[in-house]
Scaffold this motif. Sequence first.
Motif, PDB file in Angstrom:
ATOM      1  N   THR A 107       0.837  -1.210   0.000  1.00  0.00           N
ATOM      2  CA  THR A 107       0.000   0.000   0.000  1.00  0.00           C
ATOM      3  C   THR A 107       0.862   1.246   0.000  1.00  0.00           C
ATOM      4  N   GLU A 108       1.894   1.273   0.839  1.00  0.00           N
ATOM      5  CA  GLU A 108       2.792   2.432   0.891  1.00  0.00           C
ATOM      6  C   GLU A 108       3.521   2.617  -0.439  1.00  0.00           C
ATOM      7  N   GLN A 109       3.937   1.527  -1.045  1.00  0.00           N
ATOM      8  CA  GLN A 109       4.616   1.623  -2.340  1.00  0.00           C
ATOM      9  C   GLN A 109       3.671   2.171  -3.399  1.00  0.00           C
ATOM     10  N   ALA A 110       2.404   1.735  -3.372  1.00  0.00           N
ATOM     11  CA  ALA A 110       1.414   2.255  -4.321  1.00  0.00           C
ATOM     12  C   ALA A 110       1.177   3.754  -4.089  1.00  0.00           C
ATOM     13  N   LEU A 111       1.137   4.171  -2.820  1.00  0.00           N
ATOM     14  CA  LEU A 111       0.972   5.599  -2.517  1.00  0.00           C
ATOM     15  C   LEU A 111       2.177   6.397  -3.000  1.00  0.00           C
ATOM     16  N   THR A 112       3.381   5.875  -2.752  1.00  0.00           N
ATOM     17  CA  THR A 112       4.596   6.551  -3.207  1.00  0.00           C
ATOM     18  C   THR A 112       4.603   6.678  -4.722  1.00  0.00           C
ATOM     19  N   ASP A 113       4.345   5.570  -5.416  1.00  0.00           N
ATOM     20  CA  ASP A 113       4.346   5.592  -6.881  1.00  0.00           C
ATOM     21  C   ASP A 113       3.281   6.540  -7.411  1.00  0.00           C
ATOM     22  N   GLY A 114       2.087   6.491  -6.817  1.00  0.00           N
ATOM     23  CA  GLY A 114       1.004   7.362  -7.256  1.00  0.00           C
ATOM     24  C   GLY A 114       1.301   8.824  -7.004  1.00  0.00           C
ATOM     25  N   LEU A 115       1.878   9.125  -5.830  1.00  0.00           N
ATOM     26  CA  LEU A 115       2.211  10.512  -5.518  1.00  0.00           C
ATOM     27  C   LEU A 115       3.261  11.035  -6.489  1.00  0.00           C
ATOM     28  N   ILE A 116       4.292  10.258  -6.738  1.00  0.00           N
ATOM     29  CA  ILE A 116       5.350  10.705  -7.645  1.00  0.00           C
ATOM     30  C   ILE A 116       4.797  10.905  -9.063  1.00  0.00           C
ATOM     31  N   LYS A 117       3.870  10.059  -9.468  1.00  0.00           N
ATOM     32  CA  LYS A 117       3.227  10.227 -10.784  1.00  0.00           C
ATOM     33  C   LYS A 117       2.477  11.557 -10.842  1.00  0.00           C
ATOM     34  N   VAL A 118       1.693  11.867  -9.809  1.00  0.00           N
ATOM     35  CA  VAL A 118       0.939  13.127  -9.794  1.00  0.00           C
ATOM     36  C   VAL A 118       1.885  14.321  -9.698  1.00  0.00           C
ATOM     37  N   LEU A 119       2.944  14.202  -8.901  1.00  0.00           N
ATOM     38  CA  LEU A 119       3.914  15.297  -8.805  1.00  0.00           C
ATOM     39  C   LEU A 119       4.565  15.559 -10.162  1.00  0.00           C
ATOM     40  N   THR A 120       4.809  14.504 -10.918  1.00  0.00           N
ATOM     41  CA  THR A 120       5.362  14.651 -12.269  1.00  0.00           C
ATOM     42  C   THR A 120       4.375  15.376 -13.172  1.00  0.00           C
ATOM     43  N   GLU A 121       3.095  15.044 -13.038  1.00  0.00           N
ATOM     44  CA  GLU A 121       2.069  15.732 -13.823  1.00  0.00           C
ATOM     45  C   GLU A 121       2.014  17.215 -13.459  1.00  0.00           C
ATOM     46  N   ILE A 122       2.145  17.527 -12.179  1.00  0.00           N
ATOM     47  CA  ILE A 122       2.152  18.926 -11.740  1.00  0.00           C
ATOM     48  C   ILE A 122       3.378  19.645 -12.314  1.00  0.00           C
ATOM     49  N   TYR A 123       4.500  18.959 -12.347  1.00  0.00           N
ATOM     50  CA  TYR A 123       5.718  19.548 -12.918  1.00  0.00           C
ATOM     51  C   TYR A 123       5.483  19.967 -14.364  1.00  0.00           C
ATOM     52  N   HIS A 124       4.781  19.112 -15.112  1.00  0.00           N
ATOM     53  CA  HIS A 124       4.525  19.395 -16.528  1.00  0.00           C
ATOM     54  C   HIS A 124       3.366  20.371 -16.733  1.00  0.00           C
ATOM     55  N   GLU A 125       2.515  20.514 -15.752  1.00  0.00           N
ATOM     56  CA  GLU A 125       1.379  21.447 -15.834  1.00  0.00           C
ATOM     57  C   GLU A 125       1.310  22.241 -14.534  1.00  0.00           C
ATOM     58  N   PRO A 126       2.090  23.313 -14.424  1.00  0.00           N
ATOM     59  CA  PRO A 126       2.231  24.031 -13.158  1.00  0.00           C
ATOM     60  C   PRO A 126       0.962  24.692 -12.610  1.00  0.00           C
ATOM     61  N   THR A 127      -0.112  24.775 -13.391  1.00  0.00           N
ATOM     62  CA  THR A 127      -1.350  25.325 -12.835  1.00  0.00           C
ATOM     63  C   THR A 127      -2.117  24.267 -12.047  1.00  0.00           C
ATOM     64  N   MET A 128      -1.652  23.049 -12.101  1.00  0.00           N
ATOM     65  CA  MET A 128      -2.272  21.935 -11.389  1.00  0.00           C
ATOM     66  C   MET A 128      -1.806  21.942  -9.931  1.00  0.00           C
ATOM     67  N   TYR A 129      -2.596  21.368  -9.042  1.00  0.00           N
ATOM     68  CA  TYR A 129      -2.184  21.182  -7.661  1.00  0.00           C
ATOM     69  C   TYR A 129      -2.870  19.953  -7.096  1.00  0.00           C
ATOM     70  N   LEU A 130      -2.474  19.563  -5.904  1.00  0.00           N
ATOM     71  CA  LEU A 130      -3.002  18.369  -5.249  1.00  0.00           C
ATOM     72  C   LEU A 130      -3.502  18.760  -3.870  1.00  0.00           C
ATOM     73  N   MET A 131      -4.687  18.304  -3.527  1.00  0.00           N
ATOM     74  CA  MET A 131      -5.234  18.564  -2.201  1.00  0.00           C
ATOM     75  C   MET A 131      -5.413  17.217  -1.500  1.00  0.00           C
TER      76      MET A 131
END
Length: 135
Positions: A107-131
């Motif tokens: 579960t922790e690995q899935a959260l880590t992988d998922g978070l890093i994926k979303v952070l990468t998306e935010i990097y490519h689209e800086p108007t995006m954010y995560l709540m």
Amino acid sequence: MSDNVMFYALSRKFVDEQYDVPEEAKQVMYYSLAIGHHLGVVDCLKTVLQCTKEEYQAWIEKLPADSEAYRKMAGFFTFGEITIYPDHIHMLAGAFSNIPAEEQTPTEQALTDGLIKVLTEIYHEPTMYLMVRSR
């Protein structure tokens, strides 16, 4: 309060035009959007990750307790929610990437992988954010 921790990502924005706004006011609204203010803007969020509070706590406990990443993520328990903006992505991605996979539950690995994926998306689209908040 719910036992679930939800990670919501900005999926789109739109200007709420349900009211008859005078043209002069519209110009102010669009100008404010151009300079970065969200006057009259509705953010649409979608769920991208979720876990229980216990899973979330165990996951962030893998971070160094004195780290900025831990303080940011632990803010969920203090404030009931946290918002992750583009200026947080490098710090969080680096911190979670440094947790050895063998020290994480599936579960922790899935959260880590998922978070890093979303952070990468935010990097490519800086108007995006995560709540992060409970549901």
